[in-house]
Enzyme design. Structure first.
Site, PDB file in Angstrom:
ATOM      1  N   LYS A   1      39.068  42.537  46.500  1.00 46.37           N
ATOM      2  CA  LYS A   1      40.405  43.081  46.258  1.00 46.37           C
ATOM      3  C   LYS A   1      40.413  44.597  46.403  1.00 46.37           C
ATOM      4  CE  LYS A   1      41.610  39.274  43.163  1.00 46.37           C
ATOM      5  NZ  LYS A   1      41.660  38.796  41.765  1.00 46.37           N
TER       6      LYS A   1
ATOM      7  N   GLN B   1      41.404  40.415  35.818  1.00 40.68           N
ATOM      8  CA  GLN B   1      40.687  39.302  36.443  1.00 40.68           C
ATOM      9  C   GLN B   1      40.399  38.206  35.420  1.00 40.68           C
ATOM     10  OE1 GLN B   1      39.916  38.997  39.731  1.00 40.68           O
ATOM     11  NE2 GLN B   1      39.086  36.975  39.322  1.00 40.68           N
TER      12      GLN B   1
ATOM     13  N   ASP C   1      49.990  40.059  39.361  1.00 38.58           N
ATOM     14  CA  ASP C   1      49.520  38.667  39.446  1.00 38.58           C
ATOM     15  C   ASP C   1      50.659  37.692  39.139  1.00 38.58           C
ATOM     16  OD1 ASP C   1      47.282  37.377  40.313  1.00 38.58           O
ATOM     17  OD2 ASP C   1      46.276  37.289  38.378  1.00 38.58           O
TER      18      ASP C   1
END
Length: 282
Positions: free
Chosen positions: A50, A94, A117
């Site tokens: 990422k 994460q 997200d």
């Protein structure tokens, strides 16, 4: 019939290039901060990928790596600081997190406008109600790949196998918004094979290696395999038995190289959307 392959790597490259070009044209360098807790090797690989993609797109990227023993309260303090930092347009924590940290508490602590997200309850509510908002990255990538095929979704019979809040439910909401007729199937669904055979569009996200066999697939269906599983021999396979399904489907994603690359590309797109929105509001 042999299915045409939906090339996620190529689609992701095109999306990353478009996002980078749009950011340059807008004269902005979106700021993305990724927070990772603990030493899970797979998570660190994802985070490095990422970070690399963000840097290549001209974004301002930062990674905050925290020890597994950090307290929930300390992590929430870090998130509060990122929420207040005007240089940060997008925040991604994460997952998974260590057991002593409640993922729901961490997600709810994010500023919804920076939740790239798309997991905050506010963004989930926007999706459920059909309002614009930040959409979870993998489901967003699924819809981009479906668009790549040119298959008409309006009125199509779609089956989503898997009801997780990360993939299954958001994909079902997105397909509904695209006017598909959607069935959300799961482990308690009676006769899964028959349900899948009804699908003109089948999205599978259950985390069980090659659960969906070829005879589960309708002739001419479009199959999106979100799963990624490692076999004992080291091979990566999806939730769909690819070789069997490809003999019946019209379109199918491979594993690897299908949905996976789209997740990171969609993250960059979400970060650009968040950055533009924040500048308009400012």
């Amino acid at each position: 019939m042999t299915a045409a392959i939906i090339d996620g790597r190529a689609a992701a490259a095109r999306l990353r290039a478009r996002v980078a070009a749009e950011a340059r044209e807008a004269g902005i360098a979106p700021g993305l901060t990724v927070v990772i807790v603990g030493d899970d090797p797979a998570s660190h690989v994802y985070v490095r990928n990422k970070a690399r993609a963000a840097a290549n797109a001209g974004f301002r990227e930062a990674t905050i790596a925290l020890p597994a023993e950090i307290t929930e309260a300390a992590l929430l303090d870090i998130i509060a600081g990122l929420n207040a930092d005007d240089a940060v347009d997008g925040i991604l924590v994460q997952l998974p997190l260590p057991r002593h940290i409640r993922a729901e508490a961490v997600i709810e602590a994010l500023d919804p406008a920076k939740d790239v997200d798309g997991l905050h309850p506010v963004n989930a509510g926007h999706l459920a109600s059909g309002h614009p908002g930040l959409v979870p990255c993998t489901p967003k990538g699924v819809m981009t790949l479906l668009a790549e095929t040119g298959v008409a979704l309006a009125g199509a019979r779609a089956v989503v196998l898997g009801r997780s809040v990360l993939v299954g439910r958001p994909v079902a909401a997105l397909l509904t918004a695209a006017d598909a007729t959607v069935t959300l199937a799961h482990s308690r669904t009676r006769d899964l094979a028959t349900e899948c055979r009804r699908a003109e569009v089948l999205v599978v996200a259950v985390g069980r290696a090659e659960l969906v066999r070829g005879h589960w697939i309708a002739e001419g269906a479009t199959v999106i395999d979100v799963g990624i599983n490692r076999r004992a021999d080291g091979r990566l396979v999806g939730d769909v038995a690819f070789a069997e399904a490809a003999q019946r489907a019209a379109w199918i994603t491979p594993v690897p190289g299908g949905v996976g690359p789209m997740t990171i590309a969609s993250l960059l797109e979400n970060t650009l959307i968040a950055a533009k929105a924040r500048r308009v509001l400012a």
